[in-house]
Motif scaffolding. Sequence first.
Motif, mmCIF file in Angstrom:
data_model
loop_
_atom_site.group_PDB
_atom_site.id
_atom_site.type_symbol
_atom_site.label_atom_id
_atom_site.label_comp_id
_atom_site.label_asym_id
_atom_site.label_seq_id
_atom_site.Cartn_x
_atom_site.Cartn_y
_atom_site.Cartn_z
ATOM 1 N N TYR A 11 0.846 -1.188 0.000
ATOM 2 C CA TYR A 11 0.000 0.000 0.000
ATOM 3 C C TYR A 11 0.880 1.237 0.000
ATOM 4 N N LEU A 12 0.373 2.261 -0.675
ATOM 5 C CA LEU A 12 1.069 3.537 -0.776
ATOM 6 C C LEU A 12 0.119 4.605 -0.258
ATOM 7 N N ALA A 13 0.375 5.111 0.943
ATOM 8 C CA ALA A 13 -0.447 6.165 1.537
ATOM 9 C C ALA A 13 0.067 7.507 1.039
ATOM 10 N N VAL A 14 -0.866 8.357 0.626
ATOM 11 C CA VAL A 14 -0.505 9.651 0.058
ATOM 12 C C VAL A 14 -1.203 10.776 0.810
ATOM 13 N N ASP A 15 -0.628 11.987 0.696
ATOM 14 C CA ASP A 15 -1.248 13.164 1.303
ATOM 15 C C ASP A 15 -2.218 13.790 0.303
ATOM 16 N N ALA A 16 -2.790 14.926 0.653
ATOM 17 C CA ALA A 16 -3.783 15.589 -0.201
ATOM 18 C C ALA A 16 -3.209 16.001 -1.548
ATOM 19 N N ASP A 17 -1.891 16.195 -1.635
ATOM 20 C CA ASP A 17 -1.249 16.562 -2.892
ATOM 21 C C ASP A 17 -0.785 15.356 -3.704
ATOM 22 N N GLY A 18 -1.092 14.149 -3.211
ATOM 23 C CA GLY A 18 -0.707 12.935 -3.920
ATOM 24 C C GLY A 18 0.728 12.490 -3.673
ATOM 25 N N ARG A 19 1.411 13.143 -2.718
ATOM 26 C CA ARG A 19 2.795 12.763 -2.412
ATOM 27 C C ARG A 19 2.815 11.554 -1.492
ATOM 28 N N LEU A 20 3.733 10.656 -1.748
ATOM 29 C CA LEU A 20 3.862 9.433 -0.952
ATOM 30 C C LEU A 20 4.259 9.777 0.474
ATOM 31 N N ARG A 21 3.502 9.282 1.424
ATOM 32 C CA ARG A 21 3.823 9.468 2.838
ATOM 33 C C ARG A 21 4.210 8.157 3.494
ATOM 34 N N TRP A 22 3.811 7.028 2.893
ATOM 35 C CA TRP A 22 4.161 5.741 3.481
ATOM 36 C C TRP A 22 4.043 4.652 2.436
ATOM 37 N N LEU A 23 5.070 3.836 2.317
ATOM 38 C CA LEU A 23 5.033 2.612 1.521
ATOM 39 C C LEU A 23 5.115 1.479 2.521
ATOM 40 N N GLY A 24 4.137 0.602 2.505
ATOM 41 C CA GLY A 24 4.137 -0.497 3.458
ATOM 42 C C GLY A 24 3.601 -1.771 2.830
ATOM 43 N N LYS A 25 3.574 -2.803 3.670
ATOM 44 C CA LYS A 25 3.092 -4.111 3.228
ATOM 45 C C LYS A 25 2.089 -4.636 4.250
ATOM 46 N N ALA A 26 1.261 -5.533 3.796
ATOM 47 C CA ALA A 26 0.322 -6.212 4.685
ATOM 48 C C ALA A 26 0.379 -7.690 4.362
ATOM 49 N N HIS A 27 0.384 -8.488 5.388
ATOM 50 C CA HIS A 27 0.315 -9.941 5.228
ATOM 51 C C HIS A 27 -0.113 -10.515 6.565
ATOM 52 N N ARG A 28 -1.362 -10.264 6.904
ATOM 53 C CA ARG A 28 -1.878 -10.753 8.172
ATOM 54 C C ARG A 28 -3.383 -10.582 8.215
ATOM 55 N N ASN A 29 -4.002 -11.088 9.274
ATOM 56 C CA ASN A 29 -5.447 -10.926 9.443
ATOM 57 C C ASN A 29 -5.786 -9.442 9.418
ATOM 58 N N GLY A 30 -6.801 -9.111 8.674
ATOM 59 C CA GLY A 30 -7.199 -7.714 8.579
ATOM 60 C C GLY A 30 -6.547 -6.996 7.421
ATOM 61 N N GLY A 31 -5.461 -7.520 6.902
ATOM 62 C CA GLY A 31 -4.822 -6.988 5.712
ATOM 63 C C GLY A 31 -4.479 -5.516 5.747
ATOM 64 N N VAL A 32 -4.644 -4.873 4.599
ATOM 65 C CA VAL A 32 -4.275 -3.471 4.443
ATOM 66 C C VAL A 32 -5.120 -2.583 5.360
ATOM 67 N N GLY A 33 -6.393 -2.904 5.520
ATOM 68 C CA GLY A 33 -7.249 -2.119 6.410
ATOM 69 C C GLY A 33 -6.704 -2.090 7.832
ATOM 70 N N ALA A 34 -6.285 -3.229 8.348
ATOM 71 C CA ALA A 34 -5.729 -3.289 9.706
ATOM 72 C C ALA A 34 -4.427 -2.507 9.813
ATOM 73 N N ARG A 35 -3.591 -2.595 8.792
ATOM 74 C CA ARG A 35 -2.326 -1.844 8.820
ATOM 75 C C ARG A 35 -2.598 -0.342 8.870
ATOM 76 N N LEU A 36 -3.567 0.118 8.079
ATOM 77 C CA LEU A 36 -3.887 1.541 8.088
ATOM 78 C C LEU A 36 -4.476 1.971 9.428
#
Length: 178
Positions: free
Chosen positions: A63-88
């Motif tokens: 997952y690539l979390a971005v700010d209001a200007d579309g700039r990358l604020r976080w590059l991460g991975k998910a591999h667990r119960n809850g997936g990307v939603g839980a990581r966020l």
Amino acid sequence: MGAVIDGCCPEPVAGPVVDARALRHAWTALGPLALGDWPVRYDLVQHREKTLAVLDEVLAGLYLAVDADGRLRWLGKAHRNGGVGARLRDHFRHPERARVFAGVFAVAADPFSPPKAIKAAEGRTADLVGLRGRMGPRTWPVVTEAQWLALVTSRPASRVVRPRAAGDGTGDRPVAPA
């Protein structure tokens, strides 16, 4: 990193704008483990709970979390119960991340992918996008191209199938006894 907000933690340093190039690198870093459609931006401001519910279904991936200007604020991975939603949700426990994360792109992977392969894809994405040293003290897994390739092309057990029985109309022929 950036300024400290609410006495908690520094705001994540802004990286490059997430564009088609960055998304292509995240997609290709997963190799044959990538699933689903091309990643689209999900809103984390007005539709946060709806977005998180959708991303709960993405059990593995990047997952690539971005700010209001579309700039990358976080590059991460998910591999667990809850997936990307839980990581966020974990990220939103930090007020500065909850404030600056305005959108997210999720690149889904086969949920039966080896965790090491997802980790390697995260590091490969960071290298292809050129993030190392650009986003403050954030770090990503370091893997060589050969290690990455070996990990993402290994076949998870769920994809290993038994050979078809001979004579089932598929063109397989029994081997003549020796």
